[in-house]
Scaffold this motif. Structure first.
Motif, PDB file in Angstrom:
ATOM      1  N   SER A  77      21.315 -53.359  62.000  1.00  0.00           N
ATOM      2  CA  SER A  77      19.870 -53.594  62.049  1.00  0.00           C
ATOM      3  C   SER A  77      19.507 -55.063  61.909  1.00  0.00           C
ATOM      4  O   SER A  77      18.523 -55.522  62.504  1.00  0.00           O
ATOM      5  N   LEU A  78      20.285 -55.835  61.159  1.00  0.00           N
ATOM      6  CA  LEU A  78      19.978 -57.265  61.031  1.00  0.00           C
ATOM      7  C   LEU A  78      20.165 -58.006  62.357  1.00  0.00           C
ATOM      8  O   LEU A  78      19.274 -58.760  62.771  1.00  0.00           O
ATOM      9  N   PRO A  79      21.290 -57.816  63.075  1.00  0.00           N
ATOM     10  CA  PRO A  79      21.388 -58.440  64.408  1.00  0.00           C
ATOM     11  C   PRO A  79      20.319 -57.935  65.364  1.00  0.00           C
ATOM     12  O   PRO A  79      19.801 -58.702  66.191  1.00  0.00           O
ATOM     13  N   PHE A  80      19.951 -56.654  65.254  1.00  0.00           N
ATOM     14  CA  PHE A  80      18.900 -56.106  66.111  1.00  0.00           C
ATOM     15  C   PHE A  80      17.562 -56.789  65.829  1.00  0.00           C
ATOM     16  O   PHE A  80      16.863 -57.220  66.753  1.00  0.00           O
ATOM     17  N   ALA A  81      17.226 -56.916  64.540  1.00  0.00           N
ATOM     18  CA  ALA A  81      15.938 -57.505  64.175  1.00  0.00           C
ATOM     19  C   ALA A  81      15.890 -58.999  64.493  1.00  0.00           C
ATOM     20  O   ALA A  81      14.919 -59.492  65.086  1.00  0.00           O
ATOM     21  N   LEU A  82      16.927 -59.730  64.102  1.00  0.00           N
ATOM     22  CA  LEU A  82      16.912 -61.183  64.257  1.00  0.00           C
ATOM     23  C   LEU A  82      17.334 -61.627  65.653  1.00  0.00           C
ATOM     24  O   LEU A  82      16.928 -62.707  66.109  1.00  0.00           O
ATOM     25  N   GLY A  83      18.137 -60.810  66.329  1.00  0.00           N
ATOM     26  CA  GLY A  83      18.599 -61.175  67.658  1.00  0.00           C
ATOM     27  C   GLY A  83      17.720 -60.625  68.758  1.00  0.00           C
ATOM     28  O   GLY A  83      17.021 -61.344  69.464  1.00  0.00           O
ATOM     29  N   VAL A  84      17.683 -59.289  68.853  1.00  0.00           N
ATOM     30  CA  VAL A  84      16.920 -58.634  69.925  1.00  0.00           C
ATOM     31  C   VAL A  84      15.423 -58.822  69.733  1.00  0.00           C
ATOM     32  O   VAL A  84      14.729 -59.369  70.608  1.00  0.00           O
ATOM     33  N   LEU A  85      14.896 -58.397  68.575  1.00  0.00           N
ATOM     34  CA  LEU A  85      13.468 -58.527  68.340  1.00  0.00           C
ATOM     35  C   LEU A  85      13.046 -59.974  68.104  1.00  0.00           C
ATOM     36  O   LEU A  85      11.923 -60.355  68.417  1.00  0.00           O
ATOM     37  N   GLY A  86      13.971 -60.754  67.572  1.00  0.00           N
ATOM     38  CA  GLY A  86      13.656 -62.162  67.304  1.00  0.00           C
ATOM     39  C   GLY A  86      13.313 -62.958  68.542  1.00  0.00           C
ATOM     40  O   GLY A  86      12.578 -63.944  68.499  1.00  0.00           O
ATOM     41  N   THR A  87      13.821 -62.536  69.683  1.00  0.00           N
ATOM     42  CA  THR A  87      13.495 -63.242  70.944  1.00  0.00           C
ATOM     43  C   THR A  87      12.043 -63.020  71.355  1.00  0.00           C
ATOM     44  O   THR A  87      11.522 -63.772  72.192  1.00  0.00           O
ATOM     45  N   LEU A  88      11.384 -62.019  70.782  1.00  0.00           N
ATOM     46  CA  LEU A  88       9.990 -61.717  71.118  1.00  0.00           C
ATOM     47  C   LEU A  88       8.997 -62.368  70.156  1.00  0.00           C
ATOM     48  O   LEU A  88       7.800 -62.208  70.332  1.00  0.00           O
TER      49      LEU A  88
END
Length: 305
Positions: free
Chosen positions: A292-303
Motif C-alpha cells: 500500500s505504501l508504494p501504491f499510495a506514494l508511487g501510483v497515487l502520488g503521480t496524481l
C-alpha cells in the motif's frame, strides 16, 4: 525508497514474539503481564512523547488536519458499516468486528515518524506530528466505542480509563500550551518509547494465532481492504479537494497507507476481546503496507498537485 527494509524491523519483532512464546519457557503467562505493562504505561508514554516533540502549527496546517480527519472519519465509517453490508452480514462475528474495526483506520505512528523524516526531512516530521496529534485521539475513540458498546460498558467511563487516550490527550494539551519534556528527561522517555514499540510488537506476535482467521476471513479481508486500498484513495481525494501542497499531500498519502497500530492487539486483549485474531490482523497489515505504501506514494502520488 525500499519499503520492505522500513517494515522489516516491525515484522521481525512480531515473529520473534511468536517464536519466543511457543518455543521457550516465556509462555502466555509471561506475555499477559507484558501486555499490561505496554498498555498501561509504555504506550501512553510513547504517544505523549511523539506528540510533544514537535510544535503543532495549527494555522499553517489546518487544511492537512482537515484532510487527515476526513480520511480517518471515512475509515471509521466504512469499518463500522461492514456488518450492514448484505453480502458480509452473515459472515461477520459481532464481537470480532467490534475488536477488529480499529485495524481499518488506526496507524503505526513509529513507522509514520520514520517514513515522514525520510520523505520530507524536518518538515515531514512536523506535518506527521500534526496528524498524530489530531488524529490519534479521534482514532482511539473510534477504536474503543464498538468494544465498549458491545460489552455493555459505559462509553465515557471506558474513554476516561483508556491509558492510550489519556496519554494522547495529555500530549496534545502540553503541545498546544508550549510545554516540552526537559532535556535531562528526554533520553529516559525516548528509551521508554522505544521499549514500548519492541514489546508491543512482540506481544502481538506472542498472542497471534493464524488459525483464528479461518472463521473470520471475510472480516479480515474487508478491514484490510479499507486500510490499504480505500483509505489511500480517499486521502488523495481529500488532498485534491482541499488543495494541499506537494509536501502535505505526500505526508497525507503516506499516513493513509501505514500499517495499523500494533497497540490494536493490546487494546482488544485488555478489553476482553479476541486478541489472537487482532494480532494476526496486525501482522497481515504490516505485510500489506509493503504494497500500500508504494501504491499510495508511487501510483497515487503521480496524481498529486
Amino acid at each position: 525508497m525500499d519499503f520492505a527494509k522500513l517494515l522489516f524491523p516491525d515484522f521481525s519483532l512480531i515473529l520473534c514474539g511468536w517464536l519466543v512464546c511457543r518455543y521457550t519457557a516465556l509462555n502466555r503467562t509471561v506475555w499477559i503481564q507484558v501486555e499490561a505493562l505496554v498498555y498501561y504505561f509504555l504506550f501512553p508514554v510513547l504517544l505523549f512523547q511523539s506528540i510533544v516533540r514537535s510544535p503543532l502549527d495549527v494555522g499553517a496546517t489546518s487544511s492537512l488536519i482537515v484532510a487527515g480527519v476526513l480520511t480517518g472519519l471515512a475509515g471509521i465509517g466504512l469499518a463500522y458499516y461492514l456488518p450492514r453490508l448484505p453480502l458480509l452480514r452473515r459472515h461477520i462475528d459481532r464481537r470480532d468486528h467490534a475488536a477488529s474495526a480499529q485495524v481499518a483506520f488506526r496507524f503505526n505512528s513509529f513507522i509514520g515518524l520514520a517514513l515522514a523524516e525520510r520523505l520530507a526531512g524536518p518538515q515531514g516530521l512536523q506535518l506527521i506530528a500534526v496528524l498524530i496529534g489530531f488524529c490519534v485521539p479521534l482514532f482511539n475513540i473510534g477504536a474503543v466505542w464498538p468494544m465498549a458498546r458491545d460489552s455493555g460498558s459505559h462509553f465515557g467511563a471506558a474513554l476516561a480509563r483508556n491509558p492510550l487516550i489519556i496519554g494522547t490527550a495529555a500530549g496534545l494539551s502540553a503541545n498546544l500550551l508550549g510545554l516540552h519534556i526537559p532535556g535531562w528527561l528526554e533520553p529516559t522517555v525516548s528509551r521508554i518509547g522505544a521499549t514500548s514499540i519492541a514489546l508491543g510488537l512482540m506481544a502481538a506476535g506472542a498472542g497471534m494465532q493464524f488459525g483464528s482467521l479461518a472463521n473470520g476471513k471475510f472480516l479480515a479481508a474487508s478491514v484490510l481492504t479499507i486500510k490499504h486500498l480505500l483509505l489511500p484513495v480517499i486521502a488523495l481525494a481529500a488532498a485534491l479537494l482541499l488543495r494541499l501542497d506537494a509536501a502535505q499531500t505526500t505526508i497525507l498519502l503516506a499516513f493513509s497507507a501505514l500499517p495499523t497500530a500494533s497497540s490494536c492487539y493490546v487494546l482488544a486483549a485488555k478489553m476482553g476481546y479476541n486478541g489472537p485474531y487482532v494480532a494476526a490482523l496486525v501482522t497481515l497489515s504490516t505485510v500489506a503496507a509493503g504494497f500500500s505504501l508504494p501504491f499510495a506514494l508511487g501510483v497515487l502520488g503521480t496524481l498529486r498537485p
